[in-house]
Design an enzyme around this catalytic site. Structure first.
Site, PDB file in Angstrom:
ATOM      1  CG  ASN A  64      -1.969  -1.083   1.171  1.00  0.00           C
ATOM      2  OD1 ASN A  64      -2.550  -1.342   0.125  1.00  0.00           O
ATOM      3  ND2 ASN A  64      -2.209  -1.726   2.308  1.00  0.00           N
ATOM      4  CB  CYS A  73      -5.014  -5.719  -4.173  1.00  0.00           C
ATOM      5  SG  CYS A  73      -5.893  -4.300  -4.868  1.00  0.00           S
ATOM      6  CG  ASN A  75     -10.045  -2.719  -7.992  1.00  0.00           C
ATOM      7  OD1 ASN A  75     -10.871  -3.257  -8.716  1.00  0.00           O
ATOM      8  ND2 ASN A  75     -10.385  -1.866  -7.044  1.00  0.00           N
ATOM      9  CG  HIS A 164     -13.113  -6.610   2.970  1.00  0.00           C
ATOM     10  ND1 HIS A 164     -12.901  -5.401   2.351  1.00  0.00           N
ATOM     11  CD2 HIS A 164     -12.289  -7.497   2.372  1.00  0.00           C
ATOM     12  CE1 HIS A 164     -11.990  -5.561   1.396  1.00  0.00           C
ATOM     13  NE2 HIS A 164     -11.592  -6.828   1.402  1.00  0.00           N
ATOM     14  CG  ASN A 195      -9.415  -3.524   3.590  1.00  0.00           C
ATOM     15  OD1 ASN A 195      -8.676  -2.642   3.190  1.00  0.00           O
ATOM     16  ND2 ASN A 195      -8.995  -4.774   3.760  1.00  0.00           N
ATOM     17  CD  GLU A 213      -8.598  -0.280  -1.135  1.00  0.00           C
ATOM     18  OE1 GLU A 213      -7.787  -1.220  -1.006  1.00  0.00           O
ATOM     19  OE2 GLU A 213      -8.851   0.276  -2.211  1.00  0.00           O
ATOM     20  CB  CYS A 222     -11.929  -1.822  -2.512  1.00  0.00           C
ATOM     21  SG  CYS A 222     -11.237  -3.181  -1.528  1.00  0.00           S
ATOM     22  CB  THR A 224     -10.930  -7.856  -1.686  1.00  0.00           C
ATOM     23  OG1 THR A 224     -10.387  -6.633  -1.191  1.00  0.00           O
ATOM     24  CG2 THR A 224      -9.863  -8.631  -2.437  1.00  0.00           C
ATOM     25  N   GLY A 225     -13.331  -5.661  -1.631  1.00  0.00           N
ATOM     26  CA  GLY A 225     -14.410  -5.022  -0.892  1.00  0.00           C
ATOM     27  C   GLY A 225     -15.759  -5.206  -1.569  1.00  0.00           C
TER      28      GLY A 225
END
Length: 279
Positions: A64, A73, A75, A164, A195, A213, A222, A224-225
C-alpha cells in the site's frame, strides 16, 4: 527502472517486473516515495510481478501507499494480469493465469486486454479468520452492533483474501469517509486493522459502495471489498448472489456461486502510462 502505471476503476498501481530477482527491487523507503502523488509517480500501491513456481505461473507482492503489505488486492490482480500479458506480448483474446499471492493461489482469466475475470476463492466468515474479537453465537459477525462515535453500526465481517467490515446504510453519499474510515480501520476489535465498506442497496442485484482501505485510505474502488459486500448482503439477506457493484470509479460484476462457494469478480484493468524511474 522500467515501470507501468495501471488503474482498475480508478484504483491505481505502479507495476514492477521483479521476475529476475528473488529479492524485491525496491526498498520500503523507495515504495513510499514512488507512491507519493506530489514527489513521486503517485499510486494507491506498488505491485511486484514475481517469477512463478511449480504451482503458479507468476507471483504477486503488493504494498500500500503507506508501506504496509496486504495479502492481495482484487483491482490490483486484474492490473497485474493485464501487465503480464503485455510482458508476454500475448495478443490472443483469452488466457488464464494462476497467480501466487499471500492469500493463496488466485486464478485469473484475461478476457480482453482491458477486462479480467478473477476467481476470488471461498469467503471466510468465522471471527478468527477475519480476524476480529467480535463474534455472535455462531462465531461469525453478521449484523453485529458495533459502536462507533456513539452510533450503532450493524456490521458483517468477511475475509476474502484480506479482512473486510461491511455495513449497510441508507445513503452512501452522506457518509463522512475521512472521519469514519480511520475509526473503523484502527478499532481495537480489529487487531490487524480492517477494510471498511459502506454499502447502499439500490436493488437486490445492484449495490452502491464506498470504501476506506486499510493502509490506503479512501480509494475509488476495491475489488475484494465489492466481493465482501455481495457476500455480506447475501448472508444478511439483503441482496442476490449476482450483483453489479457501483463504486466511485466504476462498476464491477460480482457472483457468489452457490454450488462451489467461490466468488468471481469481473472488471476492467487499463494501462495509463509507462516510464523509467530514476532512483
Amino acid at each position: 527502472m522500467y515501470f507501468a502505471k495501471y488503474q482498475g476503476l480508478g484504483n491505481d498501481f505502479i507495476l514492477i517486473d521483479n521476475r529476475s530477482s528473488s529479492k524485491l527491487l525496491l526498498s520500503s523507503e523507495q515504495i513510499l516515495k514512488m507512491c507519493n502523488r506530489h514527489f513521486g509517480i503517485g499510486a494507491d500501491g506498488i505491485i511486484f510481478v514475481l517469477a512463478g513456481n511449480e504451482i503458479s505461473d507468476y507471483g504477486m507482492r503488493i504494498f500500500n501507499s503507506d508501506g504496509s503489505e496486504p495479502e492481495m488486492c482484487g483491482n490490483g490482480i486484474r492490473c497485474l494480469v493485464s501487465f503480464i500479458s503485455t510482458l508476454e506480448k500475448f495478443e490472443k483474446t483469452s488466457k488464464t493465469y494462476k497467480i501466487s499471492t499471500l492469500a493463496g493461489i488466485i486464478s485469473a482469466e484475461l478476457q480482453t486486454k482491458k477486462q479480467v475475470k478473477v476467481e476470488m476463492g471461498i469467503p471466510l466468515l468465522l471471527n478468527k479468520q477475519i480476524p476480529t474479537t467480535l463474534k455472535d453465537k455462531n462465531n461469525t459477525v453478521i449484523n453485529y452492533p458495533l459502536e462507533i462515535e456513539k452510533e450503532i453500526w450493524p456490521v458483517t465481517c468477511i475475509n476474502i483474501g484480506n479482512p473486510h467490515c461491511v455495513t449497510f446504510i441508507k445513503n452512501s453519499d452522506l457518509i463522512d469517509l475521512e472521519k469514519l474510515g480511520p475509526l473503523f480501520e484502527h478499532h481495537s476489535v480489529f487487531p490487524e486493522r480492517i477494510n471498511t465498506e459502506f454499502v447502499e442497496v439500490i436493488r437486490s442485484n445492484y449495490l452502491k459502495m464506498r470504501v476506506w482501505e486499510r493502509g490506503a485510505g479512501a480509494t475509488l474502488a476495491c475489488g475484494t471489498g465489492a466481493c465482501a459486500s455481495v457476500v455480506a448482503g447475501v448472508v444478511a439477506k439483503k441482496n442476490d448472489r449476482i450483483c453489479t457493484v457501483e463504486l466511485p470509479g466504476g462498476c464491477l460484476s460480482i457472483e457468489w456461486m452457490e454450488d462451489n462457494g467461490k466468488v468471481y469478480m469481473t472488471g476492467s484493468a487499463e494501462e495509463v502510462f509507462t516510464g523509467q524511474y530514476t532512483q
